[in-house]
Design a protein around this motif. Structure first.
Motif, PDB file in Angstrom:
ATOM      1  N   ARG A 155       0.817  -1.216   0.000  1.00  0.00           N
ATOM      2  CA  ARG A 155       0.000   0.000   0.000  1.00  0.00           C
ATOM      3  C   ARG A 155       0.853   1.268   0.000  1.00  0.00           C
ATOM      4  NH1 ARG A 155      -4.722  -0.757  -2.120  1.00  0.00           N
ATOM      5  NH2 ARG A 155      -6.263   0.149  -0.700  1.00  0.00           N
ATOM      6  N   GLU A 156       2.162   1.101   0.002  1.00  0.00           N
ATOM      7  CA  GLU A 156       3.113   2.224  -0.085  1.00  0.00           C
ATOM      8  C   GLU A 156       2.829   3.282   0.986  1.00  0.00           C
ATOM      9  OE1 GLU A 156       2.848   3.596  -4.135  1.00  0.00           O
ATOM     10  OE2 GLU A 156       4.086   1.946  -4.872  1.00  0.00           O
ATOM     11  N   VAL A 157       2.694   2.825   2.223  1.00  0.00           N
ATOM     12  CA  VAL A 157       2.367   3.761   3.300  1.00  0.00           C
ATOM     13  C   VAL A 157       3.497   4.762   3.540  1.00  0.00           C
ATOM     14  CG1 VAL A 157       0.778   2.146   4.448  1.00  0.00           C
ATOM     15  CG2 VAL A 157       3.202   2.150   5.076  1.00  0.00           C
ATOM     16  N   THR A 158       4.730   4.321   3.354  1.00  0.00           N
ATOM     17  CA  THR A 158       5.863   5.231   3.550  1.00  0.00           C
ATOM     18  C   THR A 158       5.837   6.348   2.515  1.00  0.00           C
ATOM     19  OG1 THR A 158       7.211   3.432   4.454  1.00  0.00           O
ATOM     20  CG2 THR A 158       8.370   5.387   3.690  1.00  0.00           C
ATOM     21  N   THR A 159       5.525   6.005   1.288  1.00  0.00           N
ATOM     22  CA  THR A 159       5.423   7.012   0.227  1.00  0.00           C
ATOM     23  C   THR A 159       4.276   7.978   0.513  1.00  0.00           C
ATOM     24  OG1 THR A 159       6.314   5.459  -1.402  1.00  0.00           O
ATOM     25  CG2 THR A 159       5.080   7.352  -2.243  1.00  0.00           C
ATOM     26  N   SER A 160       3.158   7.444   0.973  1.00  0.00           N
ATOM     27  CA  SER A 160       2.005   8.294   1.290  1.00  0.00           C
ATOM     28  C   SER A 160       2.328   9.253   2.428  1.00  0.00           C
ATOM     29  CB  SER A 160       0.798   7.428   1.656  1.00  0.00           C
ATOM     30  OG  SER A 160       0.359   6.689   0.548  1.00  0.00           O
ATOM     31  N   PHE A 161       3.050   8.767   3.423  1.00  0.00           N
ATOM     32  CA  PHE A 161       3.447   9.633   4.526  1.00  0.00           C
ATOM     33  C   PHE A 161       4.363  10.748   4.025  1.00  0.00           C
ATOM     34  CE2 PHE A 161       5.758  11.035   8.252  1.00  0.00           C
ATOM     35  CZ  PHE A 161       4.788  11.017   9.246  1.00  0.00           C
ATOM     36  N   GLN A 162       5.271  10.390   3.127  1.00  0.00           N
ATOM     37  CA  GLN A 162       6.180  11.389   2.594  1.00  0.00           C
ATOM     38  C   GLN A 162       5.431  12.433   1.773  1.00  0.00           C
ATOM     39  OE1 GLN A 162       9.479  11.393   3.509  1.00  0.00           O
ATOM     40  NE2 GLN A 162       9.470  13.434   2.616  1.00  0.00           N
ATOM     41  N   ARG A 163       4.389  11.997   1.068  1.00  0.00           N
ATOM     42  CA  ARG A 163       3.576  12.947   0.295  1.00  0.00           C
ATOM     43  C   ARG A 163       2.901  13.946   1.242  1.00  0.00           C
ATOM     44  NH1 ARG A 163      -0.893  10.689  -2.230  1.00  0.00           N
ATOM     45  NH2 ARG A 163      -1.087  12.698  -3.338  1.00  0.00           N
ATOM     46  N   MET A 164       2.391  13.451   2.362  1.00  0.00           N
ATOM     47  CA  MET A 164       1.798  14.359   3.346  1.00  0.00           C
ATOM     48  C   MET A 164       2.866  15.299   3.886  1.00  0.00           C
ATOM     49  SD  MET A 164      -0.366  13.517   6.840  1.00  0.00           S
ATOM     50  CE  MET A 164       0.931  12.543   7.620  1.00  0.00           C
ATOM     51  N   LYS A 165       4.010  14.756   4.199  1.00  0.00           N
ATOM     52  CA  LYS A 165       5.107  15.547   4.769  1.00  0.00           C
ATOM     53  C   LYS A 165       5.626  16.580   3.769  1.00  0.00           C
ATOM     54  CE  LYS A 165       9.347  14.695   7.441  1.00  0.00           C
ATOM     55  NZ  LYS A 165      10.365  15.372   6.617  1.00  0.00           N
ATOM     56  N   ASN A 166       5.483  16.286   2.481  1.00  0.00           N
ATOM     57  CA  ASN A 166       5.937  17.217   1.445  1.00  0.00           C
ATOM     58  C   ASN A 166       4.899  18.302   1.148  1.00  0.00           C
ATOM     59  OD1 ASN A 166       8.314  15.815   1.171  1.00  0.00           O
ATOM     60  ND2 ASN A 166       7.670  14.675  -0.646  1.00  0.00           N
ATOM     61  N   GLY A 167       3.774  18.267   1.844  1.00  0.00           N
ATOM     62  CA  GLY A 167       2.759  19.295   1.639  1.00  0.00           C
ATOM     63  C   GLY A 167       1.866  19.073   0.441  1.00  0.00           C
ATOM     64  N   GLU A 168       1.841  17.837  -0.088  1.00  0.00           N
ATOM     65  CA  GLU A 168       0.949  17.551  -1.211  1.00  0.00           C
ATOM     66  C   GLU A 168      -0.501  17.512  -0.718  1.00  0.00           C
ATOM     67  OE1 GLU A 168       2.113  14.331  -3.802  1.00  0.00           O
ATOM     68  OE2 GLU A 168       4.211  14.519  -3.165  1.00  0.00           O
ATOM     69  N   ARG A 169      -1.431  17.648  -1.632  1.00  0.00           N
ATOM     70  CA  ARG A 169      -2.848  17.754  -1.269  1.00  0.00           C
ATOM     71  C   ARG A 169      -3.455  16.361  -1.075  1.00  0.00           C
ATOM     72  NH1 ARG A 169      -5.196  23.222  -4.126  1.00  0.00           N
ATOM     73  NH2 ARG A 169      -3.342  24.483  -3.702  1.00  0.00           N
ATOM     74  N   VAL A 170      -3.074  15.732   0.016  1.00  0.00           N
ATOM     75  CA  VAL A 170      -3.548  14.382   0.292  1.00  0.00           C
ATOM     76  C   VAL A 170      -4.996  14.367   0.776  1.00  0.00           C
ATOM     77  CG1 VAL A 170      -1.227  13.489   0.729  1.00  0.00           C
ATOM     78  CG2 VAL A 170      -2.574  14.395   2.627  1.00  0.00           C
ATOM     79  N   ASN A 171      -5.520  15.521   1.200  1.00  0.00           N
ATOM     80  CA  ASN A 171      -6.957  15.641   1.481  1.00  0.00           C
ATOM     81  C   ASN A 171      -7.627  15.872   0.134  1.00  0.00           C
ATOM     82  OD1 ASN A 171      -9.576  16.344   2.138  1.00  0.00           O
ATOM     83  ND2 ASN A 171      -9.014  17.860   3.682  1.00  0.00           N
ATOM     84  N   PHE A 172      -7.868  14.768  -0.587  1.00  0.00           N
ATOM     85  CA  PHE A 172      -8.230  14.874  -1.998  1.00  0.00           C
ATOM     86  C   PHE A 172      -9.679  15.308  -2.214  1.00  0.00           C
ATOM     87  CE2 PHE A 172      -8.199  10.439  -0.577  1.00  0.00           C
ATOM     88  CZ  PHE A 172      -9.522  10.053  -0.778  1.00  0.00           C
ATOM     89  N   THR A 173     -10.566  15.100  -1.256  1.00  0.00           N
ATOM     90  CA  THR A 173     -11.958  15.514  -1.458  1.00  0.00           C
ATOM     91  C   THR A 173     -12.145  17.009  -1.258  1.00  0.00           C
ATOM     92  OG1 THR A 173     -12.542  15.044   0.846  1.00  0.00           O
ATOM     93  CG2 THR A 173     -12.884  13.266  -0.764  1.00  0.00           C
ATOM     94  N   GLU A 174     -11.233  17.648  -0.538  1.00  0.00           N
ATOM     95  CA  GLU A 174     -11.314  19.088  -0.319  1.00  0.00           C
ATOM     96  C   GLU A 174     -10.186  19.847  -1.011  1.00  0.00           C
ATOM     97  OE1 GLU A 174     -13.445  19.762   3.888  1.00  0.00           O
ATOM     98  OE2 GLU A 174     -11.544  18.687   4.084  1.00  0.00           O
ATOM     99  N   GLY A 175      -9.311  19.094  -1.678  1.00  0.00           N
ATOM    100  CA  GLY A 175      -8.221  19.719  -2.422  1.00  0.00           C
ATOM    101  C   GLY A 175      -7.242  20.468  -1.550  1.00  0.00           C
ATOM    102  N   ARG A 176      -6.942  19.909  -0.372  1.00  0.00           N
ATOM    103  CA  ARG A 176      -6.088  20.615   0.577  1.00  0.00           C
ATOM    104  C   ARG A 176      -4.871  19.784   0.973  1.00  0.00           C
ATOM    105  NH1 ARG A 176     -10.845  22.597   4.757  1.00  0.00           N
ATOM    106  NH2 ARG A 176     -11.736  24.231   3.422  1.00  0.00           N
ATOM    107  N   ALA A 177      -3.813  20.490   1.297  1.00  0.00           N
ATOM    108  CA  ALA A 177      -2.670  19.847   1.941  1.00  0.00           C
ATOM    109  C   ALA A 177      -3.038  19.547   3.387  1.00  0.00           C
ATOM    110  CB  ALA A 177      -1.453  20.763   1.882  1.00  0.00           C
ATOM    111  N   VAL A 178      -2.247  18.720   4.014  1.00  0.00           N
ATOM    112  CA  VAL A 178      -2.464  18.334   5.416  1.00  0.00           C
ATOM    113  C   VAL A 178      -1.183  18.683   6.166  1.00  0.00           C
ATOM    114  CG1 VAL A 178      -2.901  16.432   6.997  1.00  0.00           C
ATOM    115  CG2 VAL A 178      -4.100  16.531   4.789  1.00  0.00           C
TER     116      VAL A 178
END
Length: 536
Positions: A67-90
């Protein structure tokens, strides 16, 4: 993202069998505990009483990798918009990033803005604590009343209680969230308006419940001290300067927070102002440092050394394989008594979802119900069900070696009670261990009730921060594996919308055609209107 149920790694997890007997497993494997304990900052985590073996752990870790959880965590840490339904960074990790650090959101380093707000908060906190900042009549501020709801209440209220040992002895904080008039009334009883400051927490400064309570608080101040006193006795945690100014609060007393901080993740932001006033900027900084320490651990620890990942995987195992529907969190600490309620919002609002990222329905269980009370109180309330009830309820025990109270004997009693409960849940009691008696079946315990125990030397500000971040990141990892958005809360929004609609209908209820509502709603509103007329 590929559907979870189509992954061979998920099928492998589901094909695993939970341990048949924890008692037998401990008897046959002397290395089990050393293999299933880990350190994360000041926390020591023992999950050896969970019903997993090495094979199950391997399967779970393979699932996390797939599930690439480490990559997903890094995406959040990089300020990417992982809150995809609201189009926001976390960006809640930005809130505790050190001043010389970097956290990019939309290409902008937000750390300077975060620390600008923290510095202004510290100035206010020091001024109130020293007596330099006073009310409209020149008296010291002794009472801080935080008016908010959801994360604007549960977080600061929990932290304030947890850090009792660090609080200024001349300052008390009160937390008002419920629109029930009794909440504000009870919290204001006995307070002197001249010594009271209100902290109104609303990002848009339009939250119905919060503004309703704030308006009554404003009337309380105006009635006692006059209209000009409002700007001396109110501060705002908001981004809507126009609404704050219209309320009568000087915008120099407005503290900003951002849309990339969800309410349930916001206690490290301006939402923590009341806490900072109570415990002081230095202790609050220690609290933030503890959170940051766990952020680093979650980002860098690998596999089974990663505490939040392990907690997440065990929770998924219990939900998917043991089919558990709830989880108890039992802190053996009086000061952590609000922690279960805090986790209810953090976990259930984040992962109580049934729709995946592609819009399809989730075909597996997601978040269980989270509940709990402090030990040893729970032993005389619900522990009976946990030991002998028909449903298996996994437990997180949380304990400390030392208490803020200098009483080694009672603290020893507290800690040994916690360990005894985890021991009893895991190993139970067999009929052979009891004398022959007609009630012997009633006194046997099957055991095999899973639990994790999290302990630390003491409940310091840093340790509290580490605990909060531990559960935040575990919640995130669960959401990634389940392929749900852990950062929206559309179920909450629907209730707000319906409440506003019903409120508008009450204004002219007698002229309302009952066909505009379902029969149950119409009947209940009709009853309410009739009762209101009687009371008036």
């Amino acid at each position: 993202m590929e559907a979870l149920e189509s992954l061979p790694e998920w099928s492998q997890v589901l094909s695993g069998a939970p341990l048949r007997s924890l008692r037998e497993e401990f008897a046959s494997d002397s290395a089990r505990t050393s293999a299933m304990t880990l350190h994360a900052g000041d926390l020591f985590v023992d999950y050896s009483k969970q019903r997993v073996d090495e094979s199950a752990l391997t399967d779970l870790l393979n699932l996390a990798k797939a599930r690439e959880v480490t990559t997903s965590f890094q995406r959040m840490k990089n300020g990417e918009r992982v809150n995809f339904t609201e189009g926001r960074a976390v960006g809640h990790m930005a809130l505790r990033t050190p001043k010389d650090g970097t956290f990019l959101i939309d290409g902008v380093n937000v750390v300077p803005a975060v620390h600008s707000v923290l510095d202004r908060m510290a100035d206010l906190a020091r001024g109130i604590r020293s007596g330099e900042i006073v009310g409209s009549t020149g008296k010291r501020m002794c009472h801080i009343v935080n008016i908010g709801i959801g994360g604007s209440d549960l977080g600061p209220a929990m932290v304030y209680e947890a850090l009792r040992a660090n609080r200024h002895e001349a300052i008390s904080c009160h937390f008002v969230s419920n629109v029930d008039p009794a909440d504000l009334e009870a919290n204001l009883k006995g307070l002197n308006p001249e010594e009271t400051m209100f902290v109104v927490a609303s990002k848009t400064f339009t939250t119905v419940e919060t503004l309703a309570n704030a308006q009554v608080a404003r009337e309380w101040i105006v009635q006692a001290l006059g209209l000009d006193a409002v700007d001396k006795h109110f501060v705002a945690l908001s981004t809507n300067s126009d609404a704050v100014r219209a309320f009568g609060i000087d915008t120099t007393n407005m503290f900003e927070f951002w849309d990339w901080v969800g309410g349930r993740f916001s206690v490290a932001s301006a939402i923590g102002l009341s806490v900072m006033i109570a415990v002081g900027p230095e202790t609050f900084e220690e609290f933030l440092s503890g959170m940051h320490l766990m952020d680093i651990h979650a980002a860098e620890a690998v596999g089974r050394e990663n505490a939040p990942l392990i907690l997440a995987l065990l929770n998924i195992w219990n939900t998917a394989v043991l089919s558990t529907k709830s989880r108890a969190v039992i802190p053996y600490s009086f000061d952590l008594r609000r922690f279960p309620a805090y986790l209810q919002q953090l976990i259930m609002e984040s992962n109580g979802k049934s729709v995946r990222s592609d819009g399809s329905r989730v075909p597996y269980s997601t978040s269980p119900v989270i509940w709990g009370e402090p030990g040893t109180n729970g032993q005389h309330a619900f522990m009976q069900l946990l030991h002998q009830g028909t449903d298996v309820v996994p437990v997180d025990f949380i304990g400390f070696a030392c208490s803020s109270a200098d009483d080694a004997s009672r603290n020893e009693l507290l800690f040994t009670n916690m360990v005894a409960q985890s021991q009893a849940l895991a190993f139970g009691r067999t009929a052979d261990e009891l004398p022959e008696s007609s009630v012997r079946p009633h006194r046997t315990f099957e055991g095999n009730r899973p639990s994790t125990t999290i302990v630390a030397p003491e409940l310091s500000a840093s340790v509290l921060g580490q605990l909060i971040a531990l559960y935040e990141h575990a919640t995130f990892f669960e959401g990634v594996i389940w392929d749900i958005n852990s950062f929206d809360q559309w179920g909450v929004e629907l209730g707000k919308e319906l409440a506003q609609t019903l409120g508008s209908k009450l204004e002219n209820f007698s002229a309302l055609d009952h066909r505009d509502l379902d029969s149950s709603t119409h009947t209940l509103l009709s009853w309410f209107v009739q009762q209101q007329k009687k009371s008036n």
